[in-house]
Design a protein around this motif. Structure first.
Motif, short mmCIF file in Angstrom:
data_model
loop_
_atom_site.label_atom_id
_atom_site.label_comp_id
_atom_site.label_asym_id
_atom_site.label_seq_id
_atom_site.Cartn_x
_atom_site.Cartn_y
_atom_site.Cartn_z
N TYR A 289 2.43 2.12 -3.21
CA TYR A 289 1.30 2.83 -4.44
C TYR A 289 1.08 4.33 -3.84
CZ TYR A 289 -0.01 -1.42 -6.93
OH TYR A 289 -0.06 -2.45 -7.64
N CYS B 156 -4.49 5.21 -8.20
CA CYS B 156 -5.58 4.77 -7.33
C CYS B 156 -6.39 3.65 -7.87
CB CYS B 156 -6.57 6.00 -6.93
SG CYS B 156 -6.00 7.36 -5.78
N SER C 81 0.71 -1.07 -0.02
CA SER C 81 -0.05 0.00 -0.01
C SER C 81 0.78 1.20 -0.02
CB SER C 81 -0.96 0.00 1.33
OG SER C 81 -1.82 -1.03 1.25
N SER C 82 2.01 1.30 0.63
CA SER C 82 2.85 2.32 0.70
C SER C 82 3.54 2.43 -0.52
CB SER C 82 3.85 2.03 2.03
OG SER C 82 3.21 2.07 2.97
N VAL D 39 -3.30 -4.83 -1.49
CA VAL D 39 -3.36 -3.62 -0.86
C VAL D 39 -4.14 -3.96 0.54
CG1 VAL D 39 -4.40 -1.37 -0.99
CG2 VAL D 39 -2.91 -2.26 -2.89
N SER D 40 -3.80 -3.59 1.70
CA SER D 40 -4.57 -3.66 2.85
C SER D 40 -5.85 -3.00 2.92
CB SER D 40 -3.73 -3.05 3.98
OG SER D 40 -3.43 -1.70 4.07
N TYR E 92 -7.76 4.39 1.97
CA TYR E 92 -6.79 5.52 1.49
C TYR E 92 -6.96 5.76 0.27
CZ TYR E 92 -2.56 8.25 0.88
OH TYR E 92 -1.62 9.07 0.44
N PHE E 93 -7.12 4.93 -0.79
CA PHE E 93 -7.20 5.12 -2.18
C PHE E 93 -8.68 5.39 -2.63
CE2 PHE E 93 -3.03 2.72 -1.65
CZ PHE E 93 -2.17 3.68 -2.30
N ALA F 285 -4.19 0.79 -7.53
CA ALA F 285 -4.01 0.19 -6.23
C ALA F 285 -4.94 -0.47 -5.77
CB ALA F 285 -3.75 1.32 -5.08
N GLY G 107 -5.06 0.52 3.38
CA GLY G 107 -4.83 1.14 2.02
C GLY G 107 -5.88 1.47 1.13
N ARG G 108 -6.79 0.40 1.17
CA ARG G 108 -8.23 0.60 0.10
C ARG G 108 -8.91 1.64 0.56
NH1 ARG G 108 -7.42 -3.71 -2.62
NH2 ARG G 108 -9.34 -3.80 -3.69
#
Length: 180
Positions: free
Chosen positions: A114, A134, A111-112, A143-144, A150-151, A137, A147-148
């Motif tokens: 991306y 986005c 995730s980081s 992707v955690s 966030y995107f 990702a 992370g999801r």
């Protein structure tokens, strides 16, 4: 980082030290600790700090090219002084270098990778490219959940800029669902 000192335990690494071996147990403390190590008097001091860390991290990357820790720290360094092109290139390099890795530490960092690319494009005012990151990702199963979320948030913001209102709403709802 605080730990009960045990025989054989030591800090490892010339930069961004960590315990080796790692402590067995950990707990979350409800305490406030003030850390002023990254508050700089002026821009020159900030750049000097970056340059010192950059040299040390480059050395660690050369010594341990498959240790994701050093590249993650380098991303933070690039971000701290707005070296966006370097941040973008490092995010891309990591996605390529670790594409087939199943190492849990690497998967935790995907995730980081991306995010580094997306934020670099964002800071360079290339929002269309950030929007595309986005999308990439969110298609990557590694992707955690965090992370999801966030995107989805950023993709929703970029969709709003493009006046894609229903897509923006959909992305923000995806974020809220993950938040719930």
């Amino acid at each position: 980082r605080m730990a009960r000192i045990r025989p054989g335990m030591r800090f490892k690494s010339p930069i961004h030290e960590f315990f080796d071996p790692a402590p067995d147990n950990s707990i979350g403390l409800r305490s406030i600790v003030n850390h002023f190590g990254y508050v700089f008097i002026n821009e020159e001091e900030k750049i000097a700090h970056f340059e010192r860390n950059h040299v040390l991290l480059q050395k660690m990357i050369e010594e341990e090219p498959h240790n994701v820790r050093w590249r993650m720290q380098m991303m933070l360094e690039y971000s701290s002084i707005d070296r966006n092109q370097d941040l973008l290139e490092l995010g891309e390099e990591c996605l390529h270098l670790f594409a087939d890795s199943r190492d849990p530490e690497v998967i935790n960092a995907v995730s980081s990778f991306y995010a580094a690319k997306m934020m670099a494009y964002h800071e360079m005012q290339q929002h269309d490219k950030a929007y595309e990151v986005c999308i990439q990702a969110l298609e990557d199963k590694r992707v955690s959940r965090l992370g999801r979320a966030y995107f989805h948030t950023y993709k929703g913001e970029y969709a709003l800029e493009k006046e894609l209102y229903s897509e923006s709403e959909k992305e923000e709802l995806e974020y809220l669902e993950l938040y719930e």
